[in-house]
Design a protein around this motif. Structure first.
Motif, short mmCIF file in Angstrom:
data_model
loop_
_atom_site.label_atom_id
_atom_site.label_comp_id
_atom_site.label_asym_id
_atom_site.label_seq_id
_atom_site.Cartn_x
_atom_site.Cartn_y
_atom_site.Cartn_z
N VAL A 263 0.86 -1.17 0.00
CA VAL A 263 0.00 0.00 0.00
C VAL A 263 0.90 1.22 0.00
O VAL A 263 1.81 1.33 0.83
CB VAL A 263 -0.93 0.04 1.24
N LEU A 264 0.68 2.12 -0.93
CA LEU A 264 1.41 3.38 -0.95
C LEU A 264 0.86 4.28 0.16
O LEU A 264 -0.34 4.25 0.45
CB LEU A 264 1.25 4.06 -2.31
N LEU A 265 1.74 5.04 0.78
CA LEU A 265 1.35 5.90 1.91
C LEU A 265 0.05 6.66 1.64
O LEU A 265 -0.09 7.32 0.62
CB LEU A 265 2.47 6.89 2.20
N ARG A 266 -0.88 6.54 2.59
CA ARG A 266 -2.14 7.27 2.53
C ARG A 266 -2.18 8.28 3.68
O ARG A 266 -1.78 7.96 4.80
CB ARG A 266 -3.33 6.32 2.67
N LEU A 267 -2.69 9.48 3.41
CA LEU A 267 -2.73 10.52 4.44
C LEU A 267 -4.13 11.14 4.53
O LEU A 267 -4.33 12.32 4.25
CB LEU A 267 -1.70 11.62 4.13
N PRO A 268 -5.14 10.35 4.92
CA PRO A 268 -6.50 10.89 5.00
C PRO A 268 -6.71 11.81 6.20
O PRO A 268 -6.11 11.63 7.27
CB PRO A 268 -7.35 9.62 5.14
N GLY A 308 -10.01 2.28 -6.16
CA GLY A 308 -9.24 1.86 -7.31
C GLY A 308 -7.85 2.45 -7.37
O GLY A 308 -6.95 1.85 -7.96
N THR A 309 -7.64 3.62 -6.77
CA THR A 309 -6.32 4.26 -6.79
C THR A 309 -5.80 4.61 -5.40
O THR A 309 -4.61 4.90 -5.25
CB THR A 309 -6.33 5.54 -7.64
N ARG A 310 -6.65 4.58 -4.38
CA ARG A 310 -6.22 5.07 -3.07
C ARG A 310 -5.13 4.19 -2.45
O ARG A 310 -4.35 4.66 -1.63
CB ARG A 310 -7.41 5.17 -2.12
N MET A 311 -5.06 2.92 -2.82
CA MET A 311 -4.05 2.03 -2.25
C MET A 311 -2.71 2.12 -2.97
O MET A 311 -1.66 1.88 -2.38
CB MET A 311 -4.54 0.58 -2.27
N THR A 312 -2.73 2.44 -4.27
CA THR A 312 -1.51 2.37 -5.07
C THR A 312 -1.08 3.69 -5.70
O THR A 312 0.05 3.81 -6.17
CB THR A 312 -1.69 1.35 -6.20
N GLY A 313 -1.96 4.70 -5.71
CA GLY A 313 -1.60 5.98 -6.29
C GLY A 313 -1.67 5.97 -7.80
O GLY A 313 -2.00 4.96 -8.44
N THR A 314 -1.33 7.12 -8.42
CA THR A 314 -1.36 7.28 -9.87
C THR A 314 -0.11 8.04 -10.30
O THR A 314 0.59 8.63 -9.49
CB THR A 314 -2.61 8.05 -10.33
N GLY A 315 0.15 8.02 -11.60
CA GLY A 315 1.29 8.76 -12.12
C GLY A 315 2.53 7.91 -12.27
O GLY A 315 2.56 6.74 -11.89
N ALA A 316 3.59 8.51 -12.82
CA ALA A 316 4.81 7.79 -13.16
C ALA A 316 5.47 7.17 -11.94
O ALA A 316 5.92 6.01 -11.97
CB ALA A 316 5.78 8.72 -13.88
N TYR A 317 5.56 7.93 -10.85
CA TYR A 317 6.22 7.40 -9.66
C TYR A 317 5.45 6.20 -9.10
O TYR A 317 6.05 5.16 -8.78
CB TYR A 317 6.33 8.48 -8.59
N ALA A 318 4.13 6.31 -8.98
CA ALA A 318 3.32 5.21 -8.46
C ALA A 318 3.41 3.99 -9.37
O ALA A 318 3.47 2.85 -8.89
CB ALA A 318 1.86 5.66 -8.31
N GLU A 319 3.43 4.20 -10.68
CA GLU A 319 3.54 3.08 -11.62
C GLU A 319 4.89 2.38 -11.48
O GLU A 319 4.97 1.14 -11.57
CB GLU A 319 3.34 3.59 -13.05
N LEU A 320 5.94 3.14 -11.23
CA LEU A 320 7.26 2.55 -11.04
C LEU A 320 7.29 1.67 -9.79
O LEU A 320 7.84 0.56 -9.80
CB LEU A 320 8.32 3.65 -10.93
N ILE A 321 6.68 2.17 -8.70
CA ILE A 321 6.60 1.37 -7.47
C ILE A 321 5.87 0.06 -7.74
O ILE A 321 6.29 -1.02 -7.32
CB ILE A 321 5.90 2.16 -6.35
N GLY A 322 4.76 0.14 -8.46
CA GLY A 322 3.98 -1.05 -8.76
C GLY A 322 4.76 -2.05 -9.61
O GLY A 322 4.71 -3.26 -9.35
N ARG A 323 5.49 -1.57 -10.62
CA ARG A 323 6.27 -2.47 -11.47
C ARG A 323 7.38 -3.14 -10.68
O ARG A 323 7.62 -4.34 -10.80
CB ARG A 323 6.85 -1.70 -12.66
N ARG A 324 8.08 -2.37 -9.85
CA ARG A 324 9.15 -2.94 -9.04
C ARG A 324 8.60 -4.02 -8.12
O ARG A 324 9.19 -5.10 -7.97
CB ARG A 324 9.83 -1.85 -8.21
N PHE A 325 7.48 -3.73 -7.49
CA PHE A 325 6.89 -4.68 -6.55
C PHE A 325 6.47 -5.96 -7.27
O PHE A 325 6.79 -7.07 -6.82
CB PHE A 325 5.70 -4.05 -5.85
N ASN A 326 5.79 -5.83 -8.39
CA ASN A 326 5.30 -7.00 -9.11
C ASN A 326 6.45 -7.85 -9.65
O ASN A 326 6.39 -9.09 -9.60
CB ASN A 326 4.38 -6.56 -10.24
#
Length: 360
Positions: A263-268, A308-326
């Protein structure tokens, strides 16, 4: 305690202040009156416990982001004191602060096991995996005294009801007997939450949780007992912990974990202000960089609550985190494992005494 603030937070606590919740009609602002610290907080805070007179134990949700629709939360607030905890804003509903109150003024459900048994006995109940630890840790330190989580597990074990647990506490090992017996019938899984291997960062960020290396031993001990274990790399914090993803996953796989998520950092709500304050106190030179990355992954804001996006974020940085993790999960064999639980062993408990008897 509301409104208190100081450079050094109370020993063993994560938040550095105790701001009012968003529903409070009055707010306080600390002012230096020349007599010393502005509204100083005590150097230590004792944990206070109040009783929740709840009439139900199960909390239901229909979130598309969550893999469960029901959960039991024996405790409100959490002594672990994790500064990033997304559950902090829930304390505002009790007219308590999401800051230090969340870590030191807890609300317990001592009747959770009895209430749960009554709900499971209801004729309309349909079995599906029950989640423990979805809001606050069911094995936080006060569980050692009150034992509510164990009693809930005893109800689930006795009725053959599947359960999934998320924790970062060594206390889960106390219940190896119950969890191993349930795992033999495919009724239990445990997920360990792990954020960093940096002991100093962990001490400041999650002060009363188990040390990072100790959590690896928990994975090993649960696995040795035959309990399926997953790992949750959460939260991934830009700049502070995002460089550790692969290393964390490698260590967890070596320890016996079978699956992984992140989960990418969430700050609600109030968590944003508390986290910014924590950064300014402990990592002032990195604070701006951290928040710029957070905002990059959250559409320019500190938080994005959309499904749909609150756990993983959006944009280039979030996509990079997701690719590295997967990629790391695929390489380490942490992807694609089926940890689904058996729902066919459930046997409803008898209805509470005093209710109408069944015909047959």
């Amino acid at each position: 305690m509301a409104g208190g603030n100081r450079a050094d937070p109370p020993k063993g606590r994560g938040a550095t202040s105790n701001p009012e919740g968003r529903f409070e009609p009055i707010t306080h602002e600390p002012v230096d009156d020349g007599w010393g610290d502005k509204d100083p907080l005590p150097p230590t805070l004792r944990t206070e416990v109040a009783v929740d007179a709840a009439r139900t134990a199960i909390t239901w949700n229909d979130s598309p982001d969550l893999p469960f629709d029901r959960s039991v939360n024996p405790y409100r607030g959490c002594e672990h004191g994790c500064i990033y905890c997304y559950a902090r804003p829930s304390h505002a509903y009790w007219d308590l602060s999401p800051g230090l109150d969340f870590e030191s003024r807890l609300v317990i459900k001592p009747e959770a096991d009895r209430l749960l048994e009554e709900e499971l006995a209801h004729p309309g109940y349909r079995c599906a995996p029950m989640a423990l630890g979805t809001n606050t840790d069911p094995y936080q330190p006060v569980e050692k005294k009150y034992g509510i989580t164990r009693r809930v597990l005893e109800v689930l074990e006795r009725t053959g009801h599947p359960v999934s647990i998320v924790t970062k506490s060594t206390l889960v090992e106390r219940d190896l007997d119950l969890l191993a017996a349930m795992a033999e019938r495919n009724l239990a899984t445990v997920t360990l939450s792990l954020t960093t291997f940096d002991r100093e960062l962990s001490r400041r960020m999650e002060p009363r949780a188990a040390a990072p290396n100790r959590r690896l031993r928990i994975i090993k001990n649960l696995t040795a007992a035959g309990i399926p274990v997953g790992v949750l790399v959460a939260p991934v914090i830009p700049v502070l912990t995002d460089g550790e993803i692969e290393r964390l996953l490698e260590a967890c796989a070596e320890s016996g974990a079978r699956s992984a998520g992140y989960v990418l950092l969430r700050l609600p709500h109030e968590v944003e202000g508390l986290f910014r304050e924590w950064l300014a106190t402990h990592y002032p030179l990195k604070a701006e960089h951290v928040m710029s990355r957070v905002e990059e992954a959250r559409g320019g804001a500190a938080n994005d609550p959309r499904y749909g996006t609150r756990m993983t974020g959006t944009g280039a940085y979030a996509e990079l985190i997701g690719r590295r993790f997967n990629l790391a999960c695929q390489r380490l064999g942490l992807a694609g494992h089926d940890l689904s639980l058996d729902t066919h062993r459930f046997t409803p408990p008898p209805p509470p005494s005093g209710t109408q008897m069944t015909l047959f």
